[in-house]
Design a protein around this motif. Sequence first.
Motif, PDB file in Angstrom:
ATOM      1  N   MET A 104       0.833  -1.203   0.000  1.00  0.00           N
ATOM      2  CA  MET A 104       0.000   0.000   0.000  1.00  0.00           C
ATOM      3  C   MET A 104       0.871   1.257   0.000  1.00  0.00           C
ATOM      4  SD  MET A 104      -3.285  -0.650  -0.035  1.00  0.00           S
ATOM      5  CE  MET A 104      -4.044   0.771   0.745  1.00  0.00           C
ATOM      6  N   ASP A 105       1.960   1.217   0.728  1.00  0.00           N
ATOM      7  CA  ASP A 105       2.868   2.366   0.746  1.00  0.00           C
ATOM      8  C   ASP A 105       3.458   2.607  -0.639  1.00  0.00           C
ATOM      9  OD1 ASP A 105       2.392   2.625   3.428  1.00  0.00           O
ATOM     10  OD2 ASP A 105       4.218   1.580   4.056  1.00  0.00           O
ATOM     11  N   ARG A 106       3.783   1.517  -1.350  1.00  0.00           N
ATOM     12  CA  ARG A 106       4.386   1.669  -2.679  1.00  0.00           C
ATOM     13  C   ARG A 106       3.381   2.194  -3.695  1.00  0.00           C
ATOM     14  NH1 ARG A 106       6.996  -3.266  -1.242  1.00  0.00           N
ATOM     15  NH2 ARG A 106       5.512  -4.499  -2.466  1.00  0.00           N
ATOM     16  N   PHE A 107       2.151   1.704  -3.647  1.00  0.00           N
ATOM     17  CA  PHE A 107       1.134   2.162  -4.596  1.00  0.00           C
ATOM     18  C   PHE A 107       0.620   3.552  -4.241  1.00  0.00           C
ATOM     19  CE2 PHE A 107       0.527  -2.455  -5.559  1.00  0.00           C
ATOM     20  CZ  PHE A 107       0.749  -2.370  -6.920  1.00  0.00           C
ATOM     21  N   SER A 108       0.539   3.863  -2.956  1.00  0.00           N
ATOM     22  CA  SER A 108       0.026   5.114  -2.391  1.00  0.00           C
ATOM     23  C   SER A 108      -1.500   5.103  -2.333  1.00  0.00           C
ATOM     24  CB  SER A 108       0.516   6.353  -3.147  1.00  0.00           C
ATOM     25  OG  SER A 108      -0.260   6.606  -4.283  1.00  0.00           O
ATOM     26  N   ALA A 109      -2.038   5.693  -1.275  1.00  0.00           N
ATOM     27  CA  ALA A 109      -3.485   5.719  -1.062  1.00  0.00           C
ATOM     28  C   ALA A 109      -4.198   6.516  -2.146  1.00  0.00           C
ATOM     29  CB  ALA A 109      -3.797   6.305   0.323  1.00  0.00           C
ATOM     30  N   SER A 110      -3.593   7.628  -2.591  1.00  0.00           N
ATOM     31  CA  SER A 110      -4.238   8.448  -3.614  1.00  0.00           C
ATOM     32  C   SER A 110      -4.376   7.686  -4.924  1.00  0.00           C
ATOM     33  CB  SER A 110      -3.443   9.734  -3.836  1.00  0.00           C
ATOM     34  OG  SER A 110      -2.112   9.446  -4.218  1.00  0.00           O
ATOM     35  N   SER A 114      -7.824   6.682  -6.964  1.00  0.00           N
ATOM     36  CA  SER A 114      -7.983   6.985  -8.386  1.00  0.00           C
ATOM     37  C   SER A 114      -8.304   5.729  -9.187  1.00  0.00           C
ATOM     38  CB  SER A 114      -6.701   7.638  -8.917  1.00  0.00           C
ATOM     39  OG  SER A 114      -6.829   7.938 -10.292  1.00  0.00           O
ATOM     40  N   ARG A 115      -7.674   4.617  -8.861  1.00  0.00           N
ATOM     41  CA  ARG A 115      -7.914   3.371  -9.595  1.00  0.00           C
ATOM     42  C   ARG A 115      -9.308   2.820  -9.303  1.00  0.00           C
ATOM     43  NH1 ARG A 115      -2.018   0.827 -10.490  1.00  0.00           N
ATOM     44  NH2 ARG A 115      -0.830   2.527  -9.594  1.00  0.00           N
ATOM     45  N   LEU A 116      -9.756   2.980  -8.060  1.00  0.00           N
ATOM     46  CA  LEU A 116     -11.080   2.475  -7.700  1.00  0.00           C
ATOM     47  C   LEU A 116     -12.206   3.334  -8.264  1.00  0.00           C
ATOM     48  CD1 LEU A 116     -10.449   1.379  -4.018  1.00  0.00           C
ATOM     49  CD2 LEU A 116     -11.549  -0.044  -5.743  1.00  0.00           C
ATOM     50  N   THR A 117     -11.918   4.574  -8.600  1.00  0.00           N
ATOM     51  CA  THR A 117     -12.969   5.473  -9.074  1.00  0.00           C
ATOM     52  C   THR A 117     -12.781   5.827 -10.549  1.00  0.00           C
ATOM     53  OG1 THR A 117     -11.660   7.333  -8.190  1.00  0.00           O
ATOM     54  CG2 THR A 117     -13.417   6.454  -6.801  1.00  0.00           C
ATOM     55  N   ASN A 118     -11.771   6.624 -10.845  1.00  0.00           N
ATOM     56  CA  ASN A 118     -11.585   7.122 -12.201  1.00  0.00           C
ATOM     57  C   ASN A 118     -11.259   6.004 -13.195  1.00  0.00           C
ATOM     58  OD1 ASN A 118     -11.581   9.358 -13.952  1.00  0.00           O
ATOM     59  ND2 ASN A 118      -9.358   9.428 -13.935  1.00  0.00           N
ATOM     60  N   ASP A 119     -10.365   5.095 -12.807  1.00  0.00           N
ATOM     61  CA  ASP A 119      -9.965   4.033 -13.733  1.00  0.00           C
ATOM     62  C   ASP A 119     -11.106   3.054 -13.994  1.00  0.00           C
ATOM     63  OD1 ASP A 119      -7.329   4.797 -14.339  1.00  0.00           O
ATOM     64  OD2 ASP A 119      -6.626   4.062 -12.426  1.00  0.00           O
ATOM     65  N   THR A 120     -11.837   2.676 -12.964  1.00  0.00           N
ATOM     66  CA  THR A 120     -12.965   1.767 -13.193  1.00  0.00           C
ATOM     67  C   THR A 120     -14.052   2.442 -14.031  1.00  0.00           C
ATOM     68  OG1 THR A 120     -13.884   2.426 -11.032  1.00  0.00           O
ATOM     69  CG2 THR A 120     -12.599   0.397 -11.114  1.00  0.00           C
ATOM     70  N   VAL A 188      -3.675  12.629 -12.238  1.00  0.00           N
ATOM     71  CA  VAL A 188      -4.886  12.635 -11.416  1.00  0.00           C
ATOM     72  C   VAL A 188      -4.586  12.064 -10.030  1.00  0.00           C
ATOM     73  CG1 VAL A 188      -7.185  11.621 -11.163  1.00  0.00           C
ATOM     74  CG2 VAL A 188      -6.481  12.558 -13.357  1.00  0.00           C
ATOM     75  N   ASP A 189      -3.720  11.049  -9.953  1.00  0.00           N
ATOM     76  CA  ASP A 189      -3.317  10.488  -8.659  1.00  0.00           C
ATOM     77  C   ASP A 189      -2.755  11.583  -7.749  1.00  0.00           C
ATOM     78  OD1 ASP A 189      -4.058   8.023  -9.564  1.00  0.00           O
ATOM     79  OD2 ASP A 189      -2.030   7.281  -9.908  1.00  0.00           O
ATOM     80  N   THR A 190      -1.932  12.448  -8.314  1.00  0.00           N
ATOM     81  CA  THR A 190      -1.333  13.531  -7.529  1.00  0.00           C
ATOM     82  C   THR A 190      -2.401  14.498  -7.031  1.00  0.00           C
ATOM     83  OG1 THR A 190       0.685  13.358  -8.851  1.00  0.00           O
ATOM     84  CG2 THR A 190       0.394  15.361  -7.549  1.00  0.00           C
ATOM     85  N   VAL A 191      -3.354  14.836  -7.890  1.00  0.00           N
ATOM     86  CA  VAL A 191      -4.437  15.735  -7.486  1.00  0.00           C
ATOM     87  C   VAL A 191      -5.243  15.121  -6.341  1.00  0.00           C
ATOM     88  CG1 VAL A 191      -6.573  16.843  -8.238  1.00  0.00           C
ATOM     89  CG2 VAL A 191      -4.593  16.843  -9.745  1.00  0.00           C
ATOM     90  N   VAL A 192      -5.554  13.825  -6.460  1.00  0.00           N
ATOM     91  CA  VAL A 192      -6.314  13.136  -5.413  1.00  0.00           C
ATOM     92  C   VAL A 192      -5.529  13.128  -4.106  1.00  0.00           C
ATOM     93  CG1 VAL A 192      -7.288  10.921  -4.699  1.00  0.00           C
ATOM     94  CG2 VAL A 192      -7.605  11.719  -7.041  1.00  0.00           C
ATOM     95  N   ARG A 193      -4.218  12.903  -4.189  1.00  0.00           N
ATOM     96  CA  ARG A 193      -3.398  12.889  -2.972  1.00  0.00           C
ATOM     97  C   ARG A 193      -3.440  14.230  -2.261  1.00  0.00           C
ATOM     98  NH1 ARG A 193       1.526  14.709  -2.228  1.00  0.00           N
ATOM     99  NH2 ARG A 193       1.969  14.820  -4.461  1.00  0.00           N
ATOM    100  N   ILE A 194      -3.310  15.307  -3.001  1.00  0.00           N
ATOM    101  CA  ILE A 194      -3.338  16.640  -2.390  1.00  0.00           C
ATOM    102  C   ILE A 194      -4.705  16.931  -1.795  1.00  0.00           C
ATOM    103  CG2 ILE A 194      -3.159  19.114  -2.892  1.00  0.00           C
ATOM    104  CD1 ILE A 194      -1.008  18.434  -4.930  1.00  0.00           C
ATOM    105  N   LEU A 195      -5.757  16.519  -2.476  1.00  0.00           N
ATOM    106  CA  LEU A 195      -7.108  16.708  -1.937  1.00  0.00           C
ATOM    107  C   LEU A 195      -7.285  15.949  -0.623  1.00  0.00           C
ATOM    108  CD1 LEU A 195      -9.334  16.501  -5.144  1.00  0.00           C
ATOM    109  CD2 LEU A 195      -9.077  18.474  -3.635  1.00  0.00           C
ATOM    110  N   ARG A 196      -6.781  14.712  -0.568  1.00  0.00           N
ATOM    111  CA  ARG A 196      -6.875  13.920   0.667  1.00  0.00           C
ATOM    112  C   ARG A 196      -6.115  14.600   1.799  1.00  0.00           C
ATOM    113  NH1 ARG A 196      -7.627   8.620   1.298  1.00  0.00           N
ATOM    114  NH2 ARG A 196      -5.627   8.477   2.355  1.00  0.00           N
ATOM    115  N   GLU A 197      -4.920  15.076   1.484  1.00  0.00           N
ATOM    116  CA  GLU A 197      -4.108  15.735   2.508  1.00  0.00           C
ATOM    117  C   GLU A 197      -4.793  16.997   3.018  1.00  0.00           C
ATOM    118  OE1 GLU A 197       0.244  14.292   0.741  1.00  0.00           O
ATOM    119  OE2 GLU A 197      -0.448  16.365   0.509  1.00  0.00           O
ATOM    120  N   ASN A 198      -5.386  17.767   2.132  1.00  0.00           N
ATOM    121  CA  ASN A 198      -6.067  18.996   2.539  1.00  0.00           C
ATOM    122  C   ASN A 198      -7.327  18.698   3.331  1.00  0.00           C
ATOM    123  OD1 ASN A 198      -5.155  21.870   1.131  1.00  0.00           O
ATOM    124  ND2 ASN A 198      -4.308  20.076   0.131  1.00  0.00           N
ATOM    125  N   ALA A 199      -8.065  17.653   2.930  1.00  0.00           N
ATOM    126  CA  ALA A 199      -9.299  17.315   3.636  1.00  0.00           C
ATOM    127  C   ALA A 199      -9.005  16.843   5.057  1.00  0.00           C
ATOM    128  CB  ALA A 199     -10.062  16.238   2.875  1.00  0.00           C
TER     129      ALA A 199
END
Length: 571
Positions: A104-110, A114-120, A188-199
């Motif tokens: 999980m650390d290698r793939f990253s939470a963001s 993104s894979r569970l939402t945007n990619d699917t 998009v992964d990077t955008v999601v990560r920043i959004l998670r951090e800000n939230a």
Amino acid sequence: MKVVLGYLKPYTGRVAVGVTIKFTAAILELVLPLLLAAVIDDLVPARDLPAIWRTGALMGVLAFAAAACNITANRMAAWVSMEVTRELRRDLYRRVQALSCAQMDRFSASSMVSRLTNDTYNVHQMFDKVQRGGIRAPMLVLGGLVLTFLQQPVLALVQLAVSLLTFLTITLVTRQGIPFYTQAQQAVDTVVRILRENASGVRVIKALACQGRERERFETANHASRRAEEQAGWVMAMTNPITDFLLNTGLTLVVLVGALWVDAGRMQRGQIVAFLTYFTLIQSATLGIAKVFVRISKGAASARRIREILQAPLEQTVEPAEAEEVRPGILGMENATFSYLGVEPDLEQASFTLEKGQMLGILGPTGSGKTTLISLLLRLYDADGGVVWVGGKDVRTQERRELQTRFGVVFQGDTLIAGSVYENISFLRGLSREAVEAAARTAQAWEFIETLPQGLDTRVDLRGANLSGGQRQRLLIARALAGDPEILILDSADSALDYWTAAALRAALRRDLPGVTLVVISERVSSVREADRILVLESGRIDAQGSHRELLETCARYRQMAELQMGEGAV
């Protein structure tokens, strides 16, 4: 891609029915220009009005039947796409849950989000578009070409040349576009990560007046995502202009040659009208294929990202317990070593043993390895060396669920879900309200739960935003207690509690859970002084271990911490 396509197998029959219906609709659409040509060339000159009305009615019926077939097939395609995406997202989520924390650390939470939402979603659009246009459009192209060759082979060669050039354009553009879509998904992964951090850190951001800096950071990532999408869109945007140019050029040639042949008597008016209709139909279908290829480009890029997760090997497998030696105590370690990054050990040569029903205290400064030690006991990570055991058995030889259900855990920085107080304590385990209330009383949470407007049914905001820090911690402790654990781990669980409440909590734990093995991680000596064994950690190593009295005599660091926090007289 094969992994994702495998999800279509259970729906092969329904897809086949949809293809058949689409094929029927395409045949009906291809018949219409022939009937129109017959009306213009045969029935109108003969002034046979009844036949014209009959043929017109037949054309109306065929057009209605083609529309009905397309609507039915599209609804079936939408249903199949939704079911396939639902199952894909379900399996992807389960796979994410099965991955180790290191993976999980290698793939990253963001990236996971993104894979569970945007990619699917992209895969869903690909399946849907392929079933709708990917079947009908090629049928119209092939059928139209066959019929035009039967009418006028020379003009049909013009249509064939235009179609081949269009397919070549689509293929080249798609090949160039897929890598850009992969880069866009990573952005998009990077955008999601920043959004998670800000939230999650919105209070800290506001408290430190960092809104401007965070806006700039988000804008930078947002612009990078836009540029990646722009590059992909710029490449794929070439498809329509080029195909339009080819279509218009082809139409011009057909009209020019057809007009000359009609004027020379080599071709009838109805034939040229039918030919132009087929030409337009074929080119429209070709443009439809282009749109399908765009969806396939996005879907293929997303499918590869999904496949990375689905095919990621499970690193934490259950190892065979061949003549395994039963280890002493309920939990312990022997020369356990671990590193998160594989460079320097975050925990080195850790060894200790704890008997059932005893209390273990873990004390040390930030970054000394306290939480890492607990993570190894829970097998969230596997030790790089040494042995870690729970219940007398190496954790590597135990099923994850069997191992982790023995624990009740309150992690540092744990969070609450959006739901009632009862739902947060029960945590989807279906516990009785009596068990929840008993756990809340032991955790010293009942006193404030009683004062809430609806008691256990009071709504808790996401992350407990409508509760104080101490109230959140007590609910988290109650959640850990409610499952009747064999081993209870409290990782800095009293950091937001006042000394009186923390003392009352420790007394309640001794009173209500006499047989439970307790592991307490804290930076307060007062929280661990009653432990049967205390580990003093420093820079990833166990600097000393023993009881409170023993450490006061043998460990200068522990004695200094105790004197600073409690005063020389209280020690």
